[in-house]
Design a protein around this motif. Sequence first.
Motif, mmCIF file in Angstrom:
data_model
loop_
_atom_site.group_PDB
_atom_site.id
_atom_site.type_symbol
_atom_site.label_atom_id
_atom_site.label_comp_id
_atom_site.label_asym_id
_atom_site.label_seq_id
_atom_site.Cartn_x
_atom_site.Cartn_y
_atom_site.Cartn_z
ATOM 1 N N ALA A 51 2.265 -6.051 -9.943
ATOM 2 C CA ALA A 51 2.367 -5.644 -8.538
ATOM 3 C C ALA A 51 1.709 -4.287 -8.322
ATOM 4 O O ALA A 51 1.046 -4.058 -7.305
ATOM 5 C CB ALA A 51 3.832 -5.597 -8.115
ATOM 6 N N LEU A 52 1.864 -3.384 -9.276
ATOM 7 C CA LEU A 52 1.243 -2.067 -9.172
ATOM 8 C C LEU A 52 -0.279 -2.183 -9.212
ATOM 9 O O LEU A 52 -0.983 -1.479 -8.491
ATOM 10 C CB LEU A 52 1.736 -1.170 -10.309
ATOM 11 N N THR A 53 -0.776 -3.110 -10.013
ATOM 12 C CA THR A 53 -2.216 -3.367 -10.047
ATOM 13 C C THR A 53 -2.697 -3.912 -8.706
ATOM 14 O O THR A 53 -3.753 -3.510 -8.200
ATOM 15 C CB THR A 53 -2.554 -4.366 -11.171
ATOM 16 N N GLY A 54 -1.928 -4.801 -8.118
ATOM 17 C CA GLY A 54 -2.291 -5.345 -6.815
ATOM 18 C C GLY A 54 -2.346 -4.272 -5.741
ATOM 19 O O GLY A 54 -3.263 -4.261 -4.919
ATOM 20 N N VAL A 55 -1.385 -3.360 -5.770
ATOM 21 C CA VAL A 55 -1.390 -2.263 -4.797
ATOM 22 C C VAL A 55 -2.592 -1.363 -5.034
ATOM 23 O O VAL A 55 -3.267 -0.932 -4.091
ATOM 24 C CB VAL A 55 -0.076 -1.459 -4.878
ATOM 25 N N GLY A 56 -2.900 -1.097 -6.294
ATOM 26 C CA GLY A 56 -4.041 -0.244 -6.611
ATOM 27 C C GLY A 56 -5.373 -0.852 -6.202
ATOM 28 O O GLY A 56 -6.301 -0.144 -5.827
#
Length: 98
Positions: A51-56
């Motif tokens: 999810a953090l990768t998606g936000v980034g």
Amino acid sequence: MRNDEKLGTAPLGRLMLSLALPTVLAQLINVLYNVVDRIYIGHMQGDGNLALTGVGVTLPVITLIAAFSAFAGAGGAPLAAIELGKRGQLPPIKIDGL
């Protein structure tokens, strides 16, 4: 001094500061919101890293969309006002080159 007279008579440095300060403050609040959002997402169990990768990945795309929207809005509003003042009505497609 009335607000509508300030743009024509105020010193340029003070005027730029008074107009830029709210914009910079809004951007700072937006960045802080995104930092807190990433911290929260990073602490999620399971798929937090994904999810953090998606936000980034999506954050720069959203920022670009917001920048172009502000660019078109800041340029389109004066053009629309000029056309409205000339003719009393807006041409349907000529504003902003659409």
